[in-house]
Design a protein around this motif. Sequence first.
Motif, PDB file in Angstrom:
ATOM      1  N   SER A 498       0.847  -1.180  -0.074  1.00  0.00           N
ATOM      2  CA  SER A 498       0.125   0.075   0.051  1.00  0.00           C
ATOM      3  C   SER A 498       0.865   1.413  -0.165  1.00  0.00           C
ATOM      4  CB  SER A 498      -0.886  -0.016   1.243  1.00  0.00           C
ATOM      5  OG  SER A 498      -0.125   0.117   2.553  1.00  0.00           O
ATOM      6  N   THR A 499       1.856   1.047   0.453  1.00  0.00           N
ATOM      7  CA  THR A 499       2.935   2.133   0.457  1.00  0.00           C
ATOM      8  C   THR A 499       4.019   2.415  -0.348  1.00  0.00           C
ATOM      9  OG1 THR A 499       4.540   1.226   2.037  1.00  0.00           O
ATOM     10  CG2 THR A 499       2.844   2.580   3.049  1.00  0.00           C
ATOM     11  N   SER A 500       3.957   1.240  -1.250  1.00  0.00           N
ATOM     12  CA  SER A 500       4.913   0.893  -2.315  1.00  0.00           C
ATOM     13  C   SER A 500       6.378   0.723  -1.856  1.00  0.00           C
ATOM     14  CB  SER A 500       4.784   2.058  -3.549  1.00  0.00           C
ATOM     15  OG  SER A 500       3.793   2.084  -4.131  1.00  0.00           O
ATOM     16  N   LEU A 501       6.647   0.641  -0.570  1.00  0.00           N
ATOM     17  CA  LEU A 501       8.042   0.366   0.090  1.00  0.00           C
ATOM     18  C   LEU A 501       8.433  -0.936  -0.514  1.00  0.00           C
ATOM     19  CD1 LEU A 501       7.497   1.515   3.598  1.00  0.00           C
ATOM     20  CD2 LEU A 501       8.684   2.737   1.655  1.00  0.00           C
ATOM     21  N   LEU A 548       2.481   5.690 -16.702  1.00  0.00           N
ATOM     22  CA  LEU A 548       1.392   6.450 -17.035  1.00  0.00           C
ATOM     23  C   LEU A 548       0.225   5.607 -16.428  1.00  0.00           C
ATOM     24  CD1 LEU A 548      -0.158   8.800 -18.287  1.00  0.00           C
ATOM     25  CD2 LEU A 548      -0.203   7.457 -20.474  1.00  0.00           C
ATOM     26  N   ALA A 549       0.222   4.179 -16.703  1.00  0.00           N
ATOM     27  CA  ALA A 549      -0.866   3.387 -16.305  1.00  0.00           C
ATOM     28  C   ALA A 549      -1.117   3.295 -14.869  1.00  0.00           C
ATOM     29  CB  ALA A 549      -0.867   2.073 -16.808  1.00  0.00           C
ATOM     30  N   GLN A 550       0.109   3.417 -14.217  1.00  0.00           N
ATOM     31  CA  GLN A 550      -0.270   3.495 -12.678  1.00  0.00           C
ATOM     32  C   GLN A 550      -0.645   4.868 -12.124  1.00  0.00           C
ATOM     33  OE1 GLN A 550       2.505   1.849 -14.268  1.00  0.00           O
ATOM     34  NE2 GLN A 550       1.146  -0.042 -13.955  1.00  0.00           N
ATOM     35  N   VAL A 551      -0.187   5.797 -12.541  1.00  0.00           N
ATOM     36  CA  VAL A 551      -0.628   7.121 -12.067  1.00  0.00           C
ATOM     37  C   VAL A 551      -2.191   7.263 -12.355  1.00  0.00           C
ATOM     38  CG1 VAL A 551      -0.415   9.653 -12.896  1.00  0.00           C
ATOM     39  CG2 VAL A 551       1.482   8.237 -12.362  1.00  0.00           C
ATOM     40  N   SER A 552      -2.584   6.583 -13.697  1.00  0.00           N
ATOM     41  CA  SER A 552      -4.048   6.641 -14.171  1.00  0.00           C
ATOM     42  C   SER A 552      -4.949   5.683 -13.480  1.00  0.00           C
ATOM     43  CB  SER A 552      -4.064   6.468 -15.565  1.00  0.00           C
ATOM     44  OG  SER A 552      -3.230   7.448 -16.205  1.00  0.00           O
ATOM     45  N   GLY A 553      -4.384   4.923 -12.479  1.00  0.00           N
ATOM     46  CA  GLY A 553      -5.491   4.004 -11.682  1.00  0.00           C
ATOM     47  C   GLY A 553      -4.969   2.858 -11.140  1.00  0.00           C
ATOM     48  N   ARG A 554      -3.458   2.689 -11.186  1.00  0.00           N
ATOM     49  CA  ARG A 554      -2.853   1.535 -10.667  1.00  0.00           C
ATOM     50  C   ARG A 554      -3.373   0.315 -10.947  1.00  0.00           C
ATOM     51  NH1 ARG A 554      -0.323   3.437  -4.695  1.00  0.00           N
ATOM     52  NH2 ARG A 554       0.681   1.354  -5.217  1.00  0.00           N
ATOM     53  N   ASN A 555      -3.774  -0.540 -10.005  1.00  0.00           N
ATOM     54  CA  ASN A 555      -4.330  -1.839 -10.345  1.00  0.00           C
ATOM     55  C   ASN A 555      -5.975  -1.877 -10.525  1.00  0.00           C
ATOM     56  OD1 ASN A 555      -1.987  -3.080  -9.801  1.00  0.00           O
ATOM     57  ND2 ASN A 555      -2.120  -3.207  -7.946  1.00  0.00           N
ATOM     58  N   THR A 556      -6.493  -0.469 -10.381  1.00  0.00           N
ATOM     59  CA  THR A 556      -7.832  -0.726 -10.840  1.00  0.00           C
ATOM     60  C   THR A 556      -8.130  -0.414 -12.192  1.00  0.00           C
ATOM     61  OG1 THR A 556      -8.010   1.892 -10.330  1.00  0.00           O
ATOM     62  CG2 THR A 556      -8.411  -0.062  -8.671  1.00  0.00           C
ATOM     63  N   THR A 557      -7.275  -0.030 -13.015  1.00  0.00           N
ATOM     64  CA  THR A 557      -7.485   0.200 -14.544  1.00  0.00           C
ATOM     65  C   THR A 557      -7.771  -1.319 -15.460  1.00  0.00           C
ATOM     66  OG1 THR A 557      -6.137   2.066 -14.461  1.00  0.00           O
ATOM     67  CG2 THR A 557      -6.614   1.173 -16.780  1.00  0.00           C
ATOM     68  N   PRO A 558      -8.474  -1.303 -16.008  1.00  0.00           N
ATOM     69  CA  PRO A 558      -8.896  -2.520 -16.951  1.00  0.00           C
ATOM     70  C   PRO A 558      -7.682  -2.891 -17.936  1.00  0.00           C
ATOM     71  CG  PRO A 558     -10.956  -1.203 -16.941  1.00  0.00           C
ATOM     72  CD  PRO A 558      -9.898  -0.428 -16.370  1.00  0.00           C
ATOM     73  N   TRP A 559      -7.406  -4.120 -18.043  1.00  0.00           N
ATOM     74  CA  TRP A 559      -6.346  -4.320 -19.030  1.00  0.00           C
ATOM     75  C   TRP A 559      -6.232  -3.791 -20.246  1.00  0.00           C
ATOM     76  CZ3 TRP A 559      -2.216  -6.338 -16.861  1.00  0.00           C
ATOM     77  CH2 TRP A 559      -1.926  -7.099 -15.973  1.00  0.00           C
ATOM     78  N   ASP A 560      -7.134  -3.890 -21.170  1.00  0.00           N
ATOM     79  CA  ASP A 560      -7.237  -3.029 -22.324  1.00  0.00           C
ATOM     80  C   ASP A 560      -6.836  -1.595 -22.230  1.00  0.00           C
ATOM     81  OD1 ASP A 560      -7.964  -5.445 -23.436  1.00  0.00           O
ATOM     82  OD2 ASP A 560      -9.926  -4.890 -24.064  1.00  0.00           O
ATOM     83  N   ASP A 561      -7.509  -0.838 -21.083  1.00  0.00           N
ATOM     84  CA  ASP A 561      -6.875   0.538 -20.838  1.00  0.00           C
ATOM     85  C   ASP A 561      -5.612   0.818 -20.358  1.00  0.00           C
ATOM     86  OD1 ASP A 561      -9.549   1.061 -21.710  1.00  0.00           O
ATOM     87  OD2 ASP A 561     -10.389   1.274 -19.860  1.00  0.00           O
ATOM     88  N   ARG A 562      -5.195  -0.131 -19.569  1.00  0.00           N
ATOM     89  CA  ARG A 562      -3.649  -0.270 -19.057  1.00  0.00           C
ATOM     90  C   ARG A 562      -2.975  -0.416 -20.256  1.00  0.00           C
ATOM     91  NH1 ARG A 562      -2.081  -4.154 -14.204  1.00  0.00           N
ATOM     92  NH2 ARG A 562      -4.209  -3.736 -13.708  1.00  0.00           N
ATOM     93  N   LEU A 563      -3.120  -1.405 -20.931  1.00  0.00           N
ATOM     94  CA  LEU A 563      -2.062  -1.620 -22.111  1.00  0.00           C
ATOM     95  C   LEU A 563      -1.893  -0.396 -22.997  1.00  0.00           C
ATOM     96  CD1 LEU A 563      -2.316  -5.303 -22.395  1.00  0.00           C
ATOM     97  CD2 LEU A 563      -0.556  -4.118 -21.051  1.00  0.00           C
ATOM     98  N   ARG A 588       0.349  10.098  -5.504  1.00  0.00           N
ATOM     99  CA  ARG A 588      -0.692   9.103  -5.441  1.00  0.00           C
ATOM    100  C   ARG A 588      -0.112   8.184  -4.378  1.00  0.00           C
ATOM    101  NH1 ARG A 588      -4.438   8.331  -9.154  1.00  0.00           N
ATOM    102  NH2 ARG A 588      -4.905   6.316  -8.663  1.00  0.00           N
ATOM    103  N   VAL A 589       1.010   7.857  -4.090  1.00  0.00           N
ATOM    104  CA  VAL A 589       1.688   7.053  -3.187  1.00  0.00           C
ATOM    105  C   VAL A 589       1.453   7.436  -1.708  1.00  0.00           C
ATOM    106  CG1 VAL A 589       3.708   6.069  -2.045  1.00  0.00           C
ATOM    107  CG2 VAL A 589       3.314   5.825  -4.549  1.00  0.00           C
ATOM    108  N   THR A 590       1.658   9.006  -1.515  1.00  0.00           N
ATOM    109  CA  THR A 590       1.311   9.825  -0.254  1.00  0.00           C
ATOM    110  C   THR A 590      -0.160   9.661   0.076  1.00  0.00           C
ATOM    111  OG1 THR A 590       3.078  11.261  -0.745  1.00  0.00           O
ATOM    112  CG2 THR A 590       1.504  11.828   0.989  1.00  0.00           C
ATOM    113  N   ARG A 591      -0.991   9.501  -0.794  1.00  0.00           N
ATOM    114  CA  ARG A 591      -2.247   9.598  -0.654  1.00  0.00           C
ATOM    115  C   ARG A 591      -3.014   8.274  -0.620  1.00  0.00           C
ATOM    116  NH1 ARG A 591      -2.491  13.425  -4.580  1.00  0.00           N
ATOM    117  NH2 ARG A 591      -3.854  11.981  -6.233  1.00  0.00           N
ATOM    118  N   ARG A 592      -2.062   7.109  -1.044  1.00  0.00           N
ATOM    119  CA  ARG A 592      -2.444   5.823  -1.153  1.00  0.00           C
ATOM    120  C   ARG A 592      -3.740   5.649  -2.075  1.00  0.00           C
ATOM    121  NH1 ARG A 592      -1.390   2.568   4.716  1.00  0.00           N
ATOM    122  NH2 ARG A 592       0.573   3.803   5.123  1.00  0.00           N
TER     123      ARG A 592
END
Length: 617
Positions: A498-501, A548-563, A588-592
């Motif tokens: 959650s903290t990306s550590l 860019l994909a991580q900033v735009s939604g991290r793991n919540t972005t659908p595969w097609d959109d992420r790629l 985003r990491v600071t706000r989690r």
Amino acid sequence: MKILIISQWYDPEPTFKGQLFAEELVRRGHDVQVLTGFPNYPTGTLYPGWTMRVYQREVVRGVRILRVPLFPSHDSSARNRVLNYASFALSAAVGALFLPRPDVAYVYHPPATAALPALVLALVKDVPFVYDVQDLWPDSLEATGMVSDHRVLRAVAWGMRRLYAAATRVVVLSPGMRTLLGRRGTPEGKTDVIYNWAYESDLGTRRDSTGVAVATRPAELPHAFTVTFAGNLGSAQGLDVVLDAAEILRDDPGVAFVIVGTGLEEARLKQSAVDRGLEGVIFLPRRPVTEIGPILDASDALLVHLVDEPLFQVTIPSKTQAYLLTGRPVLMGVAGDASELVEKAGAGLTFPPGNAGALADRVRRLRTMSPEARAEFGTRGRLFYDETMSLRSGAAAFERTFERARPLRPWRLAVKRGADAAGSAAALAVLALPIAGLAVAASRALGTPVLFRQERPGRHGEPFEMVKFRTMNDARGPDGDLLPDGERLTRFGSFLRSTSLDELPSLVNVLRGDMSFVGPRPLLMRYTRWFTAAERHRLDVRPGVTGLAQVSGRNTTPWDDRLALDVDYVRGLSLRRDLRLLVATLARVTRRSGVVVDAESIMQNLDDARRDREARS
């Protein structure tokens, strides 16, 4: 797109990526400039009507051409050949600096020295370049006898490896050539296979309703079952096999071999045919492409042959395309990719190179076939050419390669890599104690090892070992298999994610050059085969710790959109964008924000999702 074509050989010289290629790119809406020499190939003397000048500018059907001086030569003298190659490379390197900056440069090889202007443009004007490899150096230099000194050959091999590494994309003419370059260190993911095409406008002929050529027989051809070889008469072609096959078929007056062309072996072959009394072998002088069509059309079979060298097993001789286009049965005497292509196309018969008995047998088989059966070979060959080897399909493939290379500007990538190396080294120095503290905590919470190591696809899909802190234990079920990720994820591991550590050890990957601070996230190796052609562009740069994909939604972005976001990042690559993404990542990491510590709990793995989609369709 502004495209610069760099080629020592260009129209009116015979070449496979000349005026036709340039005009097709113009037709597709591109601005095309050509940098070439004064025509002297293959005779080694300046063509009639041409005068060597300091430079000459032309515009031919929308294509701007700059010609620069060179030392004209194409004989067996190594000294003269070196002067020929080096003089063009040097004058073209100077001439390139006076041309408007292109978006991408295209280099036609051979010779390898033609890449010098592209290297200069990469250094001075930050121009990416595509390197089109038509034959392999030093292999071809040794096979043709041009160079025999092994010290020189080793030096050339070293230089070629450096050149392939410097190129933004590499294009080869056969799958086997891509595999061979891969074994020599050029990633297969960096290499595109694009077949050559033929001189379609010059070889166009009248055809019947099935697409088979309808030809008037030239007076030069004998009234017999005619097998024609057209092209260079050199040692690599090994045309003694034709004379030997003719001798085997001596008692069959219904068969004739026609050899059209010129070259270093011409005089010897002619004399050998006379000495052996081979009346069924007819030599005709070299024809320009505009005049060879009627001879090919009127032939009953068309012959391709090269000596049995390892190099030629990954070669598709350029006359193959012309023969397929003509719609006549092909007799292929080249081992490897060329024979496999003819068999795949169903365009003729193959035989082992250098085997005169096998060639004579295939000629007999073709001759005894019905005209309809022979015509079927030609029809299938023509169809295969239209679909996979035509100028239209080849230019479209090059267009995709140019678009892929365009954003990968050499200086931009070099600065990005320098910033990654300096930044990761500084970060590791500053964070050494916190990283050590986390390692101790991970050891107490999870045991050893504290690092998670996994093979991931790096740039061009090449595997590397990514390191992170472990976040899961090794708990197993009654059957002995590891439990699902969600059940093995520990409380401490959830905190790290959650903290990306957990990503901090990846700084070592950045320092080594496996990864970058910013880029597409490195996914699992098994996902790569499920990428679309467009999605493979994400492999053109080093994978990133963030992207860019991580900033735009991290793991919540659908595969097609992420790629798709990953591809968008590569196509819009810039250092300023990287800085913005780093700042956004820290925020985003600071706000989690967008954190999902167990991604499999909310979405399928990419391979499962694509497999299900494929099954539904």
